[in-house]
Write an enzyme that holds these catalytic residues in place. Structure first.
Site, PDB file in Angstrom:
ATOM      1  CG  ASP A 196       5.928   3.578   0.447  1.00 30.98           C
ATOM      2  OD1 ASP A 196       6.078   4.319   1.364  1.00 30.98           O
ATOM      3  OD2 ASP A 196       4.666   3.612   0.303  1.00 30.98           O
TER       4      ASP A 196
ATOM      5  CE  LYS B  34       1.415   5.051   8.381  1.00 34.13           C
ATOM      6  NZ  LYS B  34       1.390   3.940   6.818  1.00 34.13           N
TER       7      LYS B  34
ATOM      8  CE1 TYR C  63      -3.636   2.569   0.890  1.00 34.17           C
ATOM      9  CE2 TYR C  63      -2.540   3.324   2.680  1.00 34.17           C
ATOM     10  CZ  TYR C  63      -3.313   3.671   1.596  1.00 34.17           C
ATOM     11  OH  TYR C  63      -4.177   4.533   1.971  1.00 34.17           O
TER      12      TYR C  63
HETATM   13  C1  LIG Z   1       0.830   4.894   5.505  1.00 34.18           C
HETATM   14  C2  LIG Z   1       1.436   4.410   4.318  1.00 34.18           C
HETATM   15  C3  LIG Z   1       1.157   5.255   3.247  1.00 34.18           C
HETATM   16  C4  LIG Z   1       0.170   6.427   3.289  1.00 34.18           C
HETATM   17  O1  LIG Z   1       0.327   7.307   4.255  1.00 34.18           O
HETATM   18  P1  LIG Z   1      -0.632   8.364   4.711  1.00 34.18           P
HETATM   19  O2  LIG Z   1      -0.053   9.384   5.409  1.00 34.18           O
HETATM   20  O3  LIG Z   1      -1.923   7.649   5.397  1.00 34.18           O
HETATM   21  O4  LIG Z   1      -1.253   8.891   3.324  1.00 34.18           O
HETATM   22  C5  LIG Z   1       2.171   5.137   2.209  1.00 34.18           C
HETATM   23  N1  LIG Z   1       2.809   3.938   2.235  1.00 34.18           N
HETATM   24  C6  LIG Z   1       3.133   3.156   3.169  1.00 34.18           C
HETATM   25  C7  LIG Z   1       4.019   1.939   3.142  1.00 34.18           C
HETATM   26  C8  LIG Z   1       2.387   3.173   4.197  1.00 34.18           C
HETATM   27  O5  LIG Z   1       2.605   2.370   5.215  1.00 34.18           O
END
Ligand SMILES: *Cc1c(COP(=O)(O)O)cnc(C)c1O
Length: 434
Positions: free
Chosen positions: A240, A268, A145
Site C-alpha cells: 500500500d 494521494k 492504515y
Molecule cells: C490515505 C491512505 C489510504 C486511504 O486513502 P483515502 O484516499 O483516504 O481513502 C490508504 N492507505 C494509506 C497508506 C494511506 O495513507
C-alpha cells in the site's frame, strides 16, 4: 494567541450539518480543544485561513501536495481540462498517459486501474487477490492504515497472531474474522503465522513504509520476509503505497527497498490534489479484473479527466530530470529534522525523528519506534502542546503524532528557518509535559 473567531463560528455552523463538522475525522481537532482553522486558500508552501492567518503547511492535504499548492502548471492543466468538459464516462488519452507515467517509476506495475480514493484502491486490490487465489483470509499489520475498508478496519484480538475484531461498529464479526492482524516489523511472528495459515492466505497487505502511526520504517529483512513467505505460499503481496508512493523515493518503497510486490496501491500524490487512486501490478493477477476477467470493479468517475490532468501535471513536475526534486525534498527534510534534533538536544528533550524521503514525523520518546505499541507509548500530551504552539506560530502540522508530515518542493530555506524558530518555543512548552 491565534485569532480563530471566524473559524470557530464556521465550525459551529458546520457541526449542524456535517457529523463533527467535517468530512474526515482528523480535521475536527477533536483532541485539541479549539476549532480547526477553516481554509480559504493555499499557495506554494503556505495555507491561509478565513481569519486571515497564514501558515507554513506541512500537511499538504495529507500527502498529495508535493509540488506545493496551486502550482501554475497544475492550475493550467486543470483549467484546460475543465474547458473541455468535466467528465465523459468514456476512455480518454489522459488515462493512458497517467498510467504510463506511474509505470515509469514503478516497473513492477504492468497493468493499472484508476479509482477515486485510497480506500477504493486497497478494497479492490484485496478483492482481486481473493479472486485470483480463490482464498479468503488476509494478513495486515497493526498500525498500518489502508483506508476505511471493512476488512481492514480491524484490530488484533487478544494475543498475537489471532483473528481480528472489528475496530468500528458496523463491521460484521464475519468480515473481521478473515483478517489476521500482526505487529509491524515482527518477522518471527509473521513467519510463524504463515507457517500455520499460509495456504489459506489470499494476500498480505502492508504499508512498506508506515505513515499512519507516525512514520515507522521497515526493519532490515521485514519486507524481504513478507516477499519470501508470500512467494512460498503463493499469496499476493500488496504494497500500500498510497502515502509513501513517490515519497519514500522516486519509485516509492519498491525502489528504496528493492522488494517487488505483486500489487501496489497508489493514491494521494498521483491525483495532485484531486480524488485519484489506483491499484496495479503483475499482468497475470490484473487479468482477473473486469472486463478482462471475472472480478468486478467499476467507477462512474474513475479516470476523471480533471483528476488525470492534475495527477499527470504533478508527476511531470516532480520527475523533471534536470530539477532533481526528489533529492531536494529529501535534503530539505533532513535539514529540518537535524535542526529539530539540535533544538531537542539543547533543551535535553528526548526526541525521535523519522524520515523516509519527503515524509517525516517526530515522537517524544526515549526508545526506538518500530511498531504501533512503541508509537503509542510516546508522550502524546507533549505532542499536543507542541502542536498548539506550532499552530500559534504559523506552522500547520497534523494535530496528532500518529500522522505524517510532508515536505513539498515549494518549501524554502526561509520556511525551514521559520519552522525551527517556532519549534524552539513549541519544544520548550512540550518539555513541561514530559
Ligand atoms: C490515505 C491512505 C489510504 C486511504 O486513502 P483515502 O484516499 O483516504 O481513502 C490508504 N492507505 C494509506 C497508506 C494511506 O495513507
Amino acid at each position: 494567541m491565534l485569532n480563530l473567531t471566524k473559524s470557530t463560528q464556521a465550525f459551529q455552523e458546520a457541526q449542524q450539518v456535517l457529523p463533527g463538522g467535517v468530512n474526515s475525522p482528523v480535521r475536527s481537532y477533536q483532541n485539541i480543544g479549539f476549532a480547526p482553522p477553516f481554509i480559504a486558500s493555499a499557495k506554494g508552501s503556505k495555507i491561509f485561513d478565513i481569519d486571515g492567518n497564514e501558515y507554513i503547511d506541512y500537511i499538504g492535504s495529507w500527502g498529495p501536495m508535493v509540488v506545493g499548492h496551486a502550482h501554475p502548471e497544475v492550475v493550467q492543466a486543470l483549467n484546460q481540462a475543465t474547458a473541455r468538459g468535466t467528465s465523459y464516462g468514456a476512455p480518454t488519452l489522459a488515462e493512458t498517459a497517467l498510467a504510463k507515467k506511474i509505470m515509469t517509476s514503478y516497473p513492477c506495475v504492468q497493468k493499472i486501474r484508476m479509482v477515486n480514493s485510497g480506500t477504493e484502491a486497497t478494497m479492490s486490490a484485496l478483492r482481486v487477490a481473493r479472486g485470483y487465489t480463490k482464498r479468503d483470509k488476509i494478513i495486515k499489520f497493526i498500525g498500518c492504515y489502508h483506508g476505511h475498508v471493512d476488512s481492514l478496519l480491524v484490530q488484533a484480538g487478544s494475543g498475537l497472531a489471532t483473528f481480528s475484531t472489528p475496530s468500528s461498529p458496523g463491521i460484521t464479526a464475519g468480515t473481521a474474522q478473515d483478517t489476521i492482524s500482526l505487529p509491524y516489523n515482527d518477522i518471527a511472528t509473521f513467519r510463524a503465522t504463515m507457517q500455520k495459515y499460509g495456504p489459506e492466505i489470499a494476500a498480505v497487505i502492508v504499508e512498506p513504509v508506515a505513515g499512519n502511526m507516525g512514520v515507522v520504517l521497515p526493519k532490515d529483512g521485514f519486507l524481504q520476509a513478507l516477499r519470501e513467505e508470500t512467494s512460498h505460499y503463493q499469496s499476493v503481496l500488496i504494497f500500500d503505497e498510497v502515502m509513501c508512493g513517490f515519497r519514500a523515493s522516486a519509485g516509492g518503497a519498491v525502489k528504496k527497498y528493492h522488494i517487488t510486490p505483486d500489487l501496489v496501491c497508489f493514491g494521494k500524490i498521483i491525483g495532485g490534489g484531486l480524488p485519484v487512486a489506483a491499484y496495479g501490478g503483475k499482468n497475470e493477477i490484473m487479468q482477473v479484473v473486469s472486463p478482462l476477467g471475472p472480478v468486478y470493479q467499476a467507477g462512474t468517475l474513475s479516470g476523471n479527466p480533471l483528476a488525470m490532468a492534475a495527477g499527470l501535471a504533478t508527476l511531470n513536475i516532480l520527475t523533471e530530470p534536470q530539477k532533481e526534486y526528489q533529492k531536494y525534498l529529501e535534503t530539505q527534510t533532513t535539514k529540518l529534522l537535524a535542526g529539530l534534533q539540535e533544538l531537542a538536544k539543547e533543551l535535553a528533550i528526548p526526541l525521535i525523528t523519522h524520515q523516509a524521503g519527503s515524509m517525516f514525523s517526530i515522537f517524544f520518546s526515549e526508545q526506538d519506534i518500530w511498531n504501533y505499541d512503541d508509537a503509542a507509548a510516546a508522550n502524546q500530551i507533549a505532542f499536543k502542546e507542541y502542536f498548539k504552539i506550532m499552530l500559534e506560530n504559523g506552522i500547520y502540522i497534523p494535530p496528532s503524532q500518529f500522522e505524517t508530515l510532508f515536505m513539498s518542493i515549494a518549501h524554502t530555506n526561509a520556511d525551514i528557518e521559520k519552522t525551527l524558530s517556532a519549534a524552539k518555543k513549541a519544544l520548550l512548552t512540550a518539555k513541561k509535559f514530559l
